[in-house]
Design an enzyme around this catalytic site. Structure first.
Site, PDB file in Angstrom:
ATOM      1  N   LEU A  15     -14.685  24.929  26.127  1.00  0.00           N
ATOM      2  CA  LEU A  15     -16.029  25.075  26.698  1.00  0.00           C
ATOM      3  C   LEU A  15     -16.651  23.714  27.007  1.00  0.00           C
ATOM      4  O   LEU A  15     -17.754  23.634  27.527  1.00  0.00           O
ATOM      5  CB  LEU A  15     -16.917  25.839  25.710  1.00  0.00           C
ATOM      6  CG  LEU A  15     -16.552  27.310  25.515  1.00  0.00           C
ATOM      7  CD1 LEU A  15     -17.277  27.891  24.306  1.00  0.00           C
ATOM      8  CD2 LEU A  15     -16.879  28.124  26.763  1.00  0.00           C
ATOM      9  N   LYS A  65      -6.205  14.964  18.066  1.00  0.00           N
ATOM     10  CA  LYS A  65      -7.220  14.259  17.275  1.00  0.00           C
ATOM     11  C   LYS A  65      -6.616  13.248  16.287  1.00  0.00           C
ATOM     12  O   LYS A  65      -7.135  12.154  16.133  1.00  0.00           O
ATOM     13  CB  LYS A  65      -8.098  15.254  16.521  1.00  0.00           C
ATOM     14  CG  LYS A  65      -9.033  16.050  17.417  1.00  0.00           C
ATOM     15  CD  LYS A  65      -9.918  16.940  16.564  1.00  0.00           C
ATOM     16  CE  LYS A  65     -10.870  17.742  17.410  1.00  0.00           C
ATOM     17  NZ  LYS A  65     -11.821  18.507  16.597  1.00  0.00           N
ATOM     18  N   GLY A 125     -11.722  27.805   3.428  1.00  0.00           N
ATOM     19  CA  GLY A 125     -10.766  27.224   4.376  1.00  0.00           C
ATOM     20  C   GLY A 125     -10.563  25.740   4.151  1.00  0.00           C
ATOM     21  O   GLY A 125     -11.469  25.028   3.681  1.00  0.00           O
ATOM     22  N   ALA A 129     -10.826  21.733  10.546  1.00  0.00           N
ATOM     23  CA  ALA A 129     -12.294  21.733  10.655  1.00  0.00           C
ATOM     24  C   ALA A 129     -12.964  21.503   9.304  1.00  0.00           C
ATOM     25  O   ALA A 129     -14.106  21.026   9.244  1.00  0.00           O
ATOM     26  CB  ALA A 129     -12.772  23.059  11.252  1.00  0.00           C
TER      27      ALA A 129
HETATM   28  P1  NAP Z   1      -6.827  25.458  11.191  1.00  0.00           P
HETATM   29  O1  NAP Z   1      -6.609  24.023  10.948  1.00  0.00           O
HETATM   30  O2  NAP Z   1      -5.750  26.273  11.810  1.00  0.00           O
HETATM   31  O3  NAP Z   1      -7.220  26.140   9.772  1.00  0.00           O
HETATM   32  C1  NAP Z   1      -7.399  27.530   9.679  1.00  0.00           C
HETATM   33  C2  NAP Z   1      -7.952  27.894   8.301  1.00  0.00           C
HETATM   34  O4  NAP Z   1      -8.102  29.317   8.253  1.00  0.00           O
HETATM   35  C3  NAP Z   1      -7.028  27.505   7.147  1.00  0.00           C
HETATM   36  O5  NAP Z   1      -7.799  27.227   6.005  1.00  0.00           O
HETATM   37  C4  NAP Z   1      -6.219  28.805   6.948  1.00  0.00           C
HETATM   38  O6  NAP Z   1      -5.683  28.950   5.646  1.00  0.00           O
HETATM   39  C5  NAP Z   1      -7.316  29.835   7.168  1.00  0.00           C
HETATM   40  N1  NAP Z   1      -6.748  31.141   7.554  1.00  0.00           N
HETATM   41  C6  NAP Z   1      -6.214  31.476   8.750  1.00  0.00           C
HETATM   42  N2  NAP Z   1      -5.796  32.767   8.706  1.00  0.00           N
HETATM   43  C7  NAP Z   1      -6.048  33.217   7.441  1.00  0.00           C
HETATM   44  C8  NAP Z   1      -5.845  34.457   6.778  1.00  0.00           C
HETATM   45  N3  NAP Z   1      -5.272  35.505   7.406  1.00  0.00           N
HETATM   46  N4  NAP Z   1      -6.233  34.575   5.487  1.00  0.00           N
HETATM   47  C9  NAP Z   1      -6.812  33.529   4.829  1.00  0.00           C
HETATM   48  N5  NAP Z   1      -7.034  32.315   5.411  1.00  0.00           N
HETATM   49  C10 NAP Z   1      -6.643  32.162   6.698  1.00  0.00           C
HETATM   50  O7  NAP Z   1      -8.103  25.704  12.101  1.00  0.00           O
HETATM   51  P2  NAP Z   1      -9.415  24.778  12.201  1.00  0.00           P
HETATM   52  O8  NAP Z   1      -9.255  23.827  13.303  1.00  0.00           O
HETATM   53  O9  NAP Z   1      -9.736  24.283  10.845  1.00  0.00           O
HETATM   54  O10 NAP Z   1     -10.508  25.835  12.687  1.00  0.00           O
HETATM   55  C11 NAP Z   1     -11.002  26.851  11.817  1.00  0.00           C
HETATM   56  C12 NAP Z   1     -12.108  27.640  12.502  1.00  0.00           C
HETATM   57  O11 NAP Z   1     -13.222  26.798  12.767  1.00  0.00           O
HETATM   58  C13 NAP Z   1     -11.701  28.252  13.838  1.00  0.00           C
HETATM   59  O12 NAP Z   1     -12.221  29.549  13.919  1.00  0.00           O
HETATM   60  C14 NAP Z   1     -12.363  27.354  14.864  1.00  0.00           C
HETATM   61  O13 NAP Z   1     -12.689  28.032  16.053  1.00  0.00           O
HETATM   62  C15 NAP Z   1     -13.623  26.952  14.121  1.00  0.00           C
HETATM   63  N6  NAP Z   1     -14.151  25.649  14.585  1.00  0.00           N
HETATM   64  C16 NAP Z   1     -15.412  25.621  15.112  1.00  0.00           C
HETATM   65  C17 NAP Z   1     -15.953  24.413  15.529  1.00  0.00           C
HETATM   66  C18 NAP Z   1     -17.347  24.376  16.086  1.00  0.00           C
HETATM   67  O14 NAP Z   1     -17.701  23.401  16.757  1.00  0.00           O
HETATM   68  N7  NAP Z   1     -18.159  25.381  15.835  1.00  0.00           N
HETATM   69  C19 NAP Z   1     -15.204  23.232  15.413  1.00  0.00           C
HETATM   70  C20 NAP Z   1     -13.916  23.299  14.871  1.00  0.00           C
HETATM   71  C21 NAP Z   1     -13.397  24.517  14.466  1.00  0.00           C
HETATM   72  P3  NAP Z   1      -4.201  28.377   5.294  1.00  0.00           P
HETATM   73  O15 NAP Z   1      -4.380  26.927   4.982  1.00  0.00           O
HETATM   74  O16 NAP Z   1      -3.815  29.196   4.117  1.00  0.00           O
HETATM   75  O17 NAP Z   1      -3.358  28.626   6.506  1.00  0.00           O
END
Ligand code: NAP
Length: 280
Positions: A15, A65, A125, A129
């Site tokens: 976006l 990143k 988590g 992020a």
């Molecule tokens: P990531 O590095 O892939 O981490 C995903 C996290 O979710 C990990 O802690 C993972 O646990 C957990 N998870 C995924 N599926 C799961 C499940 N079925 N059960 C339990 N835990 C689960 O992703 P990320 O970059 O940190 O992003 C995480 C979220 O934040 C996303 O939804 C993203 O869109 C959002 N975000 C938003 C912004 C914003 O500006 N608002 C910025 C960045 C990210 P494991 O370690 O066990 O796999």
């Protein structure tokens, strides 16, 4: 006309062009902002190309990143701390790398009226992020942070990196989430559970009932605007906010770096929100 863009792989869903172009227009800046698909193995090659093509800077999303960190001439304090760069400024021969994820999160949290001073926080988590979120929670005065994650190795490594003082971690069991929530005033969801396009969903949200007093629940997810987590939290009388503010404010702070000037934050936010209407 200065050229800017976002790089990523994939990048089509980003976006950033929508948000940045709306803010560029509102600020009257002479810039264009596009999107470039750059494969994870091509970060260094892209940097050379960006210099040759006269880019003034770019934002970076997955998977660049971390790759960008050793390629910068100078890193901001936050970029050093998070070992992550989402904003690259090409200033002549000097390449400056910054990360606006943490300050974007903090500003959105403040705007939502969720103060951190003296609070205990449950972070859900431990992915990419969660790292800037945890650093900023600590810097902004959170007393105790418990991080719950499905994969123990990942949360242990993250706590070690951020600094274990005032930190604890647990798994995703109902018992542990309830115990941690009972000692907290704020819950921050950094998992992708409940995000549009993913299968995962919280199996049990009863831990939200344990949250102290008028609690606050902040979900980094912005699509859907109201996750099941936020809906349940709202029904229980907690303050809630989704991740749209964080997305917008990290973009505002990036544009300030590109433009090398302070912008009217309220005007930038209004322009971004208007552009995003109907798109998230
Ligand atoms: P990531 O590095 O892939 O981490 C995903 C996290 O979710 C990990 O802690 C993972 O646990 C957990 N998870 C995924 N599926 C799961 C499940 N079925 N059960 C339990 N835990 C689960 O992703 P990320 O970059 O940190 O992003 C995480 C979220 O934040 C996303 O939804 C993203 O869109 C959002 N975000 C938003 C912004 C914003 O500006 N608002 C910025 C960045 C990210 P494991 O370690 O066990 O796999």
């Amino acid at each position: 006309m200065r050229k800017l863009c976002v790089i990523g792989d994939p990048v089509e869903h980003s976006l950033s062009p929508l948000i940045q172009n709306a803010m560029i227009k509102a600020a009257g800046l002479d810039c264009t902002y596009g999107a470039q698909r750059v494969a994870g193995c091509d970060t260094a090659a892209w940097l050379l190309q960006a210099r040759e093509e006269g880019y003034a800077g770019f934002n970076a999303t997955m998977p660049h990143k971390e790759h960008l960190v050793p390629l910068m001439d100078e890193l901001s304090e936050d970029a050093k701390l998070f070992q992550s760069v989402n904003t690259v400024c090409i200033r002549g021969n000097h390449i400056y790398g910054h990360s606006t994820d943490g300050e974007g999160f903090l500003q959105a949290l403040r705007q939502a009226g969720m103060e951190l001073e003296g609070k205990n926080v449950l972070v859900l988590g431990a992915g990419g992020a969660a790292k800037p979120v945890m650093y900023k929670l600590k810097q902004a005065g959170a007393v105790k942070i418990v991080v719950a994650n499905r994969t123990p190795e990942r949360v242990q490594a993250l706590c070690k990196q951020v600094g274990e003082e005032g930190m604890d971690w647990c798994d995703f069991s109902r018992e542990n989430l309830c115990r941690s929530a009972a000692q907290s005033q704020l819950v921050i969801n950094c998992t992708s559970l409940g995000m549009t396009g993913t299968e995962g969903q919280f199996a049990d949200l009863s831990f939200l009932q344990e949250l102290k007093g008028e609690g606050g629940v902040f979900d980094l997810i912005y699509s859907p605007a109201q996750t099941k987590l936020l809906q349940t939290a709202q029904e229980l009388g907690h303050k809630t906010a989704n991740g749209l503010g964080m997305l917008i404010w990290q973009g505002i702070y990036s544009l300030e770096q590109f433009a090398q000037t302070q912008l009217d934050g309220a005007a930038m936010e209004a322009a971004a929100r208007q552009a995003l209407e109907g798109n998230v």
